[in-house]
Design an enzyme around this catalytic site. Sequence first.
Site, PDB file in Angstrom:
ATOM      1  N   ASN A  49       0.834  -1.191   0.000  1.00  0.00           N
ATOM      2  CA  ASN A  49       0.000   0.000   0.000  1.00  0.00           C
ATOM      3  C   ASN A  49       0.874   1.248   0.000  1.00  0.00           C
ATOM      4  O   ASN A  49       1.514   1.546   1.005  1.00  0.00           O
ATOM      5  CB  ASN A  49      -0.913   0.015   1.224  1.00  0.00           C
ATOM      6  CG  ASN A  49      -1.753   1.265   1.290  1.00  0.00           C
ATOM      7  OD1 ASN A  49      -2.285   1.707   0.285  1.00  0.00           O
ATOM      8  ND2 ASN A  49      -1.856   1.845   2.465  1.00  0.00           N
ATOM      9  N   GLU A  50       0.909   1.938  -1.118  1.00  0.00           N
ATOM     10  CA  GLU A  50       1.656   3.191  -1.240  1.00  0.00           C
ATOM     11  C   GLU A  50       3.084   3.047  -0.719  1.00  0.00           C
ATOM     12  O   GLU A  50       3.595   3.893   0.005  1.00  0.00           O
ATOM     13  CB  GLU A  50       0.914   4.319  -0.525  1.00  0.00           C
ATOM     14  CG  GLU A  50      -0.443   4.585  -1.119  1.00  0.00           C
ATOM     15  CD  GLU A  50      -1.204   5.714  -0.434  1.00  0.00           C
ATOM     16  OE1 GLU A  50      -0.688   6.326   0.531  1.00  0.00           O
ATOM     17  OE2 GLU A  50      -2.330   5.988  -0.877  1.00  0.00           O
ATOM     18  N   ILE A  51       3.726   1.985  -1.101  1.00  0.00           N
ATOM     19  CA  ILE A  51       5.075   1.723  -0.631  1.00  0.00           C
ATOM     20  C   ILE A  51       6.066   2.698  -1.288  1.00  0.00           C
ATOM     21  O   ILE A  51       5.934   3.035  -2.461  1.00  0.00           O
ATOM     22  CB  ILE A  51       5.484   0.247  -0.859  1.00  0.00           C
ATOM     23  CG1 ILE A  51       5.175  -0.193  -2.286  1.00  0.00           C
ATOM     24  CG2 ILE A  51       4.758  -0.676   0.094  1.00  0.00           C
ATOM     25  CD1 ILE A  51       6.381  -0.340  -3.087  1.00  0.00           C
ATOM     26  N   ALA A  82      -1.366  -0.688  -4.383  1.00  0.00           N
ATOM     27  CA  ALA A  82      -1.991   0.633  -4.389  1.00  0.00           C
ATOM     28  C   ALA A  82      -0.903   1.680  -4.601  1.00  0.00           C
ATOM     29  O   ALA A  82      -0.014   1.830  -3.777  1.00  0.00           O
ATOM     30  CB  ALA A  82      -2.709   0.877  -3.069  1.00  0.00           C
ATOM     31  N   ASN A 104      -4.478   5.090  -6.228  1.00  0.00           N
ATOM     32  CA  ASN A 104      -5.218   5.556  -5.060  1.00  0.00           C
ATOM     33  C   ASN A 104      -5.797   6.952  -5.200  1.00  0.00           C
ATOM     34  O   ASN A 104      -6.730   7.286  -4.496  1.00  0.00           O
ATOM     35  CB  ASN A 104      -4.339   5.495  -3.820  1.00  0.00           C
ATOM     36  CG  ASN A 104      -4.363   4.137  -3.167  1.00  0.00           C
ATOM     37  OD1 ASN A 104      -4.899   3.184  -3.722  1.00  0.00           O
ATOM     38  ND2 ASN A 104      -3.805   4.048  -1.993  1.00  0.00           N
TER      39      ASN A 104
END
Length: 113
Positions: A49-51, A82, A104
């Site tokens: 997630n939004e790494i 994401a 996202n």
Amino acid sequence: MDESFDMWRQQKVANGYGKFFDEWSERDVRDIVHRDRNHPSIIMYSIGNEIPEQARADGGEMAKRLTAFFHEEDPTRPTTSAFNNPVAAIRNGLGANVDLFGVNYRPGCTSSS
């Protein structure tokens, strides 16, 4: 969606999972699949997630590695991630190494991370 990581190696917080990523990420992915593969509500696995690595040169290779672990354990479900910086994720190949490309935020509202 079954989400595995909020960060990989690059830390978002001082004592985050990034300290353990290299040692534990493969086992954690395999354990997630073993735990959840019989849940009919799980239709895909998220590798992150939004790494922050979505903007790093090695992001594509890291995504390829994680996706392979998921596919080895459960070849029936796709992987996703994401992206809050989708342009960078396309440039470094990260986006090409997941089955479903997740964005996202609408274009123009992305983070520079």
